[in-house]
Design an enzyme around this catalytic site. Structure first.
Site, PDB file in Angstrom:
ATOM      1  N   GLY A  68       9.205 -29.656  20.487  1.00 46.17           N
ATOM      2  CA  GLY A  68       9.448 -28.858  21.682  1.00 46.17           C
ATOM      3  C   GLY A  68      10.773 -28.103  21.678  1.00 46.17           C
TER       4      GLY A  68
ATOM      5  N   ASP B 299      13.996 -27.860  22.564  1.00 45.05           N
ATOM      6  CA  ASP B 299      15.019 -28.782  23.068  1.00 45.05           C
ATOM      7  C   ASP B 299      16.350 -28.637  22.335  1.00 45.05           C
ATOM      8  OD1 ASP B 299      14.381 -29.702  20.597  1.00 45.05           O
ATOM      9  OD2 ASP B 299      13.801 -31.730  21.206  1.00 45.05           O
TER      10      ASP B 299
ATOM     11  N   ARG C 252      13.972 -16.054  15.552  1.00 45.79           N
ATOM     12  CA  ARG C 252      13.415 -17.097  14.685  1.00 45.79           C
ATOM     13  C   ARG C 252      13.965 -18.487  15.033  1.00 45.79           C
ATOM     14  NH1 ARG C 252      14.401 -18.349   8.668  1.00 45.79           N
ATOM     15  NH2 ARG C 252      12.414 -19.224   7.954  1.00 45.79           N
TER      16      ARG C 252
ATOM     17  N   VAL D 189       9.403 -27.951  16.615  1.00 45.48           N
ATOM     18  CA  VAL D 189       9.783 -29.301  16.199  1.00 45.48           C
ATOM     19  C   VAL D 189      10.106 -30.111  17.454  1.00 45.48           C
ATOM     20  CG1 VAL D 189      11.327 -30.641  14.723  1.00 45.48           C
ATOM     21  CG2 VAL D 189      10.688 -28.312  14.070  1.00 45.48           C
TER      22      VAL D 189
ATOM     23  N   SER E 244      16.994 -28.965  19.349  1.00 42.29           N
ATOM     24  CA  SER E 244      17.205 -29.946  18.267  1.00 42.29           C
ATOM     25  C   SER E 244      17.654 -29.245  16.983  1.00 42.29           C
ATOM     26  CB  SER E 244      15.938 -30.770  18.025  1.00 42.29           C
ATOM     27  OG  SER E 244      14.848 -29.922  17.743  1.00 42.29           O
TER      28      SER E 244
ATOM     29  N   ASN F 100      14.525 -24.127   6.974  1.00 43.24           N
ATOM     30  CA  ASN F 100      15.776 -23.702   7.614  1.00 43.24           C
ATOM     31  C   ASN F 100      16.959 -23.588   6.649  1.00 43.24           C
ATOM     32  OD1 ASN F 100      14.565 -23.621  10.164  1.00 43.24           O
ATOM     33  ND2 ASN F 100      15.023 -25.790  10.560  1.00 43.24           N
TER      34      ASN F 100
ATOM     35  N   PRO G 143       5.420 -23.635  10.013  1.00 38.83           N
ATOM     36  CA  PRO G 143       4.464 -23.120   9.021  1.00 38.83           C
ATOM     37  C   PRO G 143       5.158 -22.550   7.783  1.00 38.83           C
ATOM     38  CG  PRO G 143       4.550 -21.694  10.963  1.00 38.83           C
ATOM     39  CD  PRO G 143       5.357 -22.901  11.283  1.00 38.83           C
TER      40      PRO G 143
ATOM     41  N   ASP H  17       8.273  -2.727  16.713  1.00 44.08           N
ATOM     42  CA  ASP H  17       7.157  -1.785  16.844  1.00 44.08           C
ATOM     43  C   ASP H  17       5.890  -2.390  16.239  1.00 44.08           C
ATOM     44  OD1 ASP H  17       7.619  -1.776  14.130  1.00 44.08           O
ATOM     45  OD2 ASP H  17       8.476   0.235  14.069  1.00 44.08           O
TER      46      ASP H  17
ATOM     47  N   HIS I  19       7.442 -10.729  12.991  1.00 46.89           N
ATOM     48  CA  HIS I  19       7.855 -10.210  11.677  1.00 46.89           C
ATOM     49  C   HIS I  19       7.954  -8.687  11.670  1.00 46.89           C
ATOM     50  CE1 HIS I  19       6.698 -14.137   9.349  1.00 46.89           C
ATOM     51  NE2 HIS I  19       7.704 -14.298  10.180  1.00 46.89           N
ATOM     52  N   THR I  20       7.870  -8.067  12.814  1.00 48.09           N
ATOM     53  CA  THR I  20       8.179  -6.635  12.918  1.00 48.09           C
ATOM     54  C   THR I  20       9.696  -6.412  12.804  1.00 48.09           C
ATOM     55  OG1 THR I  20       7.984  -4.654  14.276  1.00 48.09           O
ATOM     56  CG2 THR I  20       8.253  -6.709  15.477  1.00 48.09           C
TER      57      THR I  20
ATOM     58  N   HIS J 135      11.737 -21.823  15.552  1.00 48.78           N
ATOM     59  CA  HIS J 135      11.909 -23.041  14.748  1.00 48.78           C
ATOM     60  C   HIS J 135      12.371 -24.225  15.597  1.00 48.78           C
ATOM     61  CE1 HIS J 135      11.971 -21.330  10.398  1.00 48.78           C
ATOM     62  NE2 HIS J 135      11.027 -20.798  11.126  1.00 48.78           N
TER      63      HIS J 135
END
Ligand code: HEM
Length: 318
Positions: free
Chosen positions: A72, A74, A62, A70, A76, A94, A164, A246, A194-195, A66
């Site tokens: 690209g 990089d 994740r 934002v 950040s 976050n 999102p 899975d 989200h698996t 994230h």
């Protein structure tokens, strides 16, 4: 003898030209000469962290997502707040949610030690750690493109706007991804992230108490650990096999057992339902598309060449 020296000079110049020319784009072999130990070192630290806590694999995946959404990929997201840095760590998606920062610090420490110099960027560490996390939890492997450099700025407002939200419907999700150059197929494949991992009660409370496109026994089961008042940070798995990469996430969506509103939105009469259904029946297709979309996401606006810097400490600008 003279001609042999000339030959070596030519090879040297050609190498220089190749290195300079390729610095503007990413390549999987970027560290082959400067630090061949970089990738095995990242893998080792990720595997140890995931062995200690399976969820860490999800958290590291994740973090890369994230980061990339934002401005690209990089790194950040890794910058701590200062008078000049409006840290993305404090953005709504976050704060009290993004995790794994200490593991990234540890990777950076070990990698710099193994390389003997700080040559590997924090942005590349995030991209490789995401891939190694997915592999450690039984998912697909792909070649990570490398050579990203690290930003000298962060943007909390952009993190609030461009990552999102779990309350979005399909059109909003599609346009959030479109803004990053990612299409509807990327949206569905990458949502398959989200698996693995968990979500806090406040991110799905509305869904389990008030929505109608939800399996009722699943809703009651989730209500048991996510009360209507309080318990905001109580965790539920995003799918029933939260430590295994899975297709259970997709089979669950087909059964109206998506945890987040944004998850179920991918399978509720919209244009993405067919793809959800096909991934639910075909792990190979999901794996292939997930890997492809991860590479695409990892290519969002990288800093290359002389742009940005290689941070010495992932939390701070040099
Ligand atoms: C499609 C839009 C997406 C939305 C709205 C969304 C939203 C969320 C939310 C609300 C959580 C729970 C956070 C918390 O409760 O603290 C979460 C967790 C997670 N997300 Fe997403 N996400 C999306 C896409 C993605 C993508 C593209 C990936 C990776 C490829 C991803 C990977 C994860 C992972 C692995 C977790 C679990 C993290 C952990 O357990 O620490 N998500 N997501």
């Amino acid at each position: 003898m003279a001609s042999s020296s000339l030959f070596h000079l030519c090879v040297f110049v050609m190498c220089l030209v190749t290195i300079t020319a390729s610095s503007a784009s990413l390549s999987p072999n970027y560290y082959d000469y400067t630090c061949p130990k970089a990738l095995p070192t990242i893998k080792r630290v990720v595997e140890a962290a995931v062995q200690q806590e399976r969820r860490m694999g999800a958290s590291l995946l994740r973090l890369h997502f994230h980061d990339c959404f934002v401005n690209g990929c990089d790194a950040s997201i890794l910058l701590d707040a200062t008078s000049n840095i409006d840290s993305e760590k404090n953005a709504l998606p976050n704060a009290n949610s993004a995790r794994g920062f200490k593991v990234i610090d540890q990777i950076k420490y070990e990698v710099d030690k193994a390389c003997g110099a700080p040559v590997v960027s924090c942005a590349d560490i995030l991209a490789v750690a995401a891939r190694d996390s997915v592999v450690a939890l039984g998912g697909p492997k792909w070649n990570v493109q490398l050579g990203r450099r690290d930003s000298t700025t962060a943007n909390r407002t952009l993190a609030d706007n461009d990552i999102p939200s779990p309350f979005m419907d399909l059109p909003a999700l599609i346009s959030t991804f479109q803004k990053q150059g990612l299409n509807t197929k990327d949206l569905v494949a990458l949502s398959g992230g989200h698996t693995i991992g968990f979500a806090q009660c406040f991110t799905f409370r509305e869904r389990i108490y008030n929505e109608t496109n939800i399996d009722s026994s699943f809703a009651s089961q989730r209500q048991a650990t996510c009360p209507i008042n309080g318990g905001n940070s109580n965790l539920s798995p995003l799918d029933p096999t939260s430590a295994k990469f899975d297709v259970a996430y997709f089979t669950n969506l087909v059964k109206q057992k998506g945890l987040l509103h944004s998850d179920q939105a991918l399978y509720s009469s919209g244009s993405t339902s067919e793809l959800v259904k096909s991934y639910s029946k075909n792990a190979d297709a999901f794996w292939k598309d997930f890997a492809k979309s991860m590479v695409k996401m990892g290519n969002i606006k990288p800093l290359t060449g002389k742009q940005g810097q290689i941070r010495l400490n992932c939390r701070k600008v040099n």
